[in-house]
Design an enzyme around this catalytic site. Sequence first.
Site, PDB file in Angstrom:
ATOM      1  N   GLY A 232       0.790  -1.271   0.106  1.00 34.11           N
ATOM      2  CA  GLY A 232      -0.254  -0.491  -0.139  1.00 34.11           C
ATOM      3  C   GLY A 232       0.828   1.244   0.394  1.00 34.11           C
ATOM      4  O   GLY A 232       0.216   2.467  -0.218  1.00 34.11           O
ATOM      5  N   GLY A 267       3.290  -3.603  -4.136  1.00 31.29           N
ATOM      6  CA  GLY A 267       3.423  -3.750  -5.796  1.00 31.29           C
ATOM      7  C   GLY A 267       3.256  -2.025  -6.496  1.00 31.29           C
ATOM      8  O   GLY A 267       4.301  -2.505  -7.014  1.00 31.29           O
ATOM      9  N   ARG A 268       2.438  -1.162  -5.783  1.00 32.43           N
ATOM     10  CA  ARG A 268       2.650  -0.439  -7.021  1.00 32.43           C
ATOM     11  C   ARG A 268       4.135   0.559  -6.521  1.00 32.43           C
ATOM     12  O   ARG A 268       4.195   1.402  -7.697  1.00 32.43           O
ATOM     13  CB  ARG A 268       0.844   0.673  -6.444  1.00 32.43           C
ATOM     14  CG  ARG A 268       1.249   1.709  -7.150  1.00 32.43           C
ATOM     15  CD  ARG A 268       0.410   3.023  -6.562  1.00 32.43           C
ATOM     16  NE  ARG A 268      -1.394   2.796  -6.155  1.00 32.43           N
ATOM     17  CZ  ARG A 268      -2.004   2.489  -6.770  1.00 32.43           C
ATOM     18  NH1 ARG A 268      -2.449   3.264  -7.702  1.00 32.43           N
ATOM     19  NH2 ARG A 268      -3.001   2.459  -5.772  1.00 32.43           N
ATOM     20  N   CYS A 334     -15.581   2.665 -27.642  1.00 35.12           N
ATOM     21  CA  CYS A 334     -17.499   3.920 -26.636  1.00 35.12           C
ATOM     22  C   CYS A 334     -18.036   3.711 -25.456  1.00 35.12           C
ATOM     23  O   CYS A 334     -19.119   3.311 -25.116  1.00 35.12           O
ATOM     24  CB  CYS A 334     -18.108   2.679 -28.117  1.00 35.12           C
ATOM     25  SG  CYS A 334     -17.617   2.233 -29.813  1.00 35.12           S
TER      26      CYS A 334
HETATM   27  N1  LLP Z   1      -1.321  -6.803  -0.350  1.00 34.53           N
HETATM   28  C1  LLP Z   1      -2.720  -6.915  -0.383  1.00 34.53           C
HETATM   29  C2  LLP Z   1      -3.205  -7.974   0.544  1.00 34.53           C
HETATM   30  C3  LLP Z   1      -3.402  -6.497  -1.012  1.00 34.53           C
HETATM   31  O1  LLP Z   1      -5.010  -5.991  -1.051  1.00 34.53           O
HETATM   32  C4  LLP Z   1      -2.654  -5.779  -1.920  1.00 34.53           C
HETATM   33  C5  LLP Z   1      -3.634  -4.239  -2.623  1.00 34.53           C
HETATM   34  C6  LLP Z   1      -1.325  -5.531  -1.721  1.00 34.53           C
HETATM   35  C7  LLP Z   1      -1.086  -6.753  -0.633  1.00 34.53           C
HETATM   36  C8  LLP Z   1      -0.676  -4.767  -2.878  1.00 34.53           C
HETATM   37  O2  LLP Z   1      -1.130  -3.024  -2.103  1.00 34.53           O
HETATM   38  P1  LLP Z   1      -0.061  -2.072  -3.017  1.00 34.53           P
HETATM   39  O3  LLP Z   1       1.508  -2.213  -2.555  1.00 34.53           O
HETATM   40  O4  LLP Z   1       0.256  -1.793  -4.912  1.00 34.53           O
HETATM   41  O5  LLP Z   1      -0.780  -0.317  -2.909  1.00 34.53           O
HETATM   42  N2  LLP Z   1      -6.156  -1.267  -8.020  1.00 34.53           N
HETATM   43  C9  LLP Z   1      -6.184  -0.058  -8.057  1.00 34.53           C
HETATM   44  C10 LLP Z   1      -5.015  -1.031  -6.162  1.00 34.53           C
HETATM   45  C11 LLP Z   1      -5.853  -1.956  -5.876  1.00 34.53           C
HETATM   46  C12 LLP Z   1      -5.136  -2.510  -4.758  1.00 34.53           C
HETATM   47  C13 LLP Z   1      -5.185  -3.590  -4.396  1.00 34.53           C
HETATM   48  N3  LLP Z   1      -4.766  -4.371  -3.594  1.00 34.53           N
HETATM   49  C14 LLP Z   1      -5.179   1.098  -8.467  1.00 34.53           C
HETATM   50  O6  LLP Z   1      -4.891   0.467 -10.256  1.00 34.53           O
HETATM   51  O7  LLP Z   1      -5.238   2.095  -8.096  1.00 34.53           O
END
Ligand code: LLP
Length: 405
Positions: A232, A267-268, A334
């Site tokens: 996150g 992740g992000r 569309c």
């Molecule tokens: N761990 C769990 C349990 C999660 O649900 C997530 C993301 C992560 C780790 C990784 O989080 P990050 O480091 O990527 O923030 N599609 C959305 C983001 C959805 C995130 C879902 N869970 C977007 O494009 O902003």
Amino acid sequence: MLAKYFKPSLLKEIAEAAGTPVYVYSKAVFLKQIASYEKAFRGVDPLFCYAMKANSSRALCALAAGGGWGADVVSGGELYRALKAGFEPGKIIFSGVGKDQAELEYALRSGILFINAESFEEVLGLERAAARLKLKAPVSLRINPDVDPHTHKYITTGKLGSKFGVTFEEAEKIYRYAAESEHLNPVGAHFHIGSQVYSAGPYALAARRLAAFMLKLAARGVGLKYADVGGGWGAREGAEMPDPAPLAAAVDGVFGGTGLKVILEPGRSVAAPSGLLLTRVVYRKRGGRKNFLIADAAMNDLIRPALYGSRHPVALVGPGRGAEKVYDIVGPVCESGDFLAEGVRLREPEAGRLLAVYSAGAYGFSMSSQYNSRPRAAEALITGARSWRLIRRRETYKDLVAAEL
Ligand code: LLP
């Protein structure tokens, strides 16, 4: 700014060879993001489990695996891809609210580190799966710490009332049950408060709540080994990840010296800055008072602007000519929600010009679809100052119908 990692000459070469739209990733940026976590967390020494949902391309996952990282997967499909990419099973954790029996069995057979369960019913299902396989399932519980991470409501996950996790009260009951079970081995506790979080405060609060709970649980005879604080940590569109040192300090401040092994699921912040979406202008047109650039990439390629209102910086590849104007950059799909960016200042880009949509490495390709029967984009990886390779071919019309019977 990220542009320095994506040289116009290389982008042009990739577009010529692979066509557009194409996702282009930088190996150097991906490794840099990984390195910044490792540097910031030296004292904590966590197990990093890359959240594959951000970008599950094998080439990128292999970079994380090669750096000793594990993976956080949320479906049987992601587990399959994690194993193919070379993540060690013993460093894979499996999260998500709705894992079914087949997925739970697959995880157990694969010998992953543990399963983050999110309900009592899931734990009972896991117990059944483990009994069938005659083994003991390593289980952790996702707990909802009721903390507001101050982010978009679709990606806020750790407040009561969200579908994720269980309350501390419920968790205690489940741990007591698991501790007595012949087929369950409670090993950890987990929270994930949301995504695109920019301050360490909410993590510190959630971590304190989790640590206090784990301490209480240990005193009642259920000692756990892992504290999984989720992912996150944010990365603003157009920028690299902010220094994760405050996050590391918050986590260390709570779990340092407890003997617990910390797990982090970024992740992000790793993938987003590492990639851009390369697209060509198909047409220019005026509509009312607006200037539109119609690009060959659309919401099926990058849905984030439509879904979350995200604002990805868009730049011309190479120098522009003429006066600057303000454009809405839209795709061929569309729907009026099909836009990549609104109100972008650019120098008159004629048809055929390449545009780079930055910070699209996370939740870009992985959320893409074939909507409007558009084959999914290709993916390329820049591997050196003048080198790149295709890591996924563009889908064809045949791919569109390949699974139909
Ligand atoms: N761990 C769990 C349990 C999660 O649900 C997530 C993301 C992560 C780790 C990784 O989080 P990050 O480091 O990527 O923030 N599609 C959305 C983001 C959805 C995130 C879902 N869970 C977007 O494009 O902003």
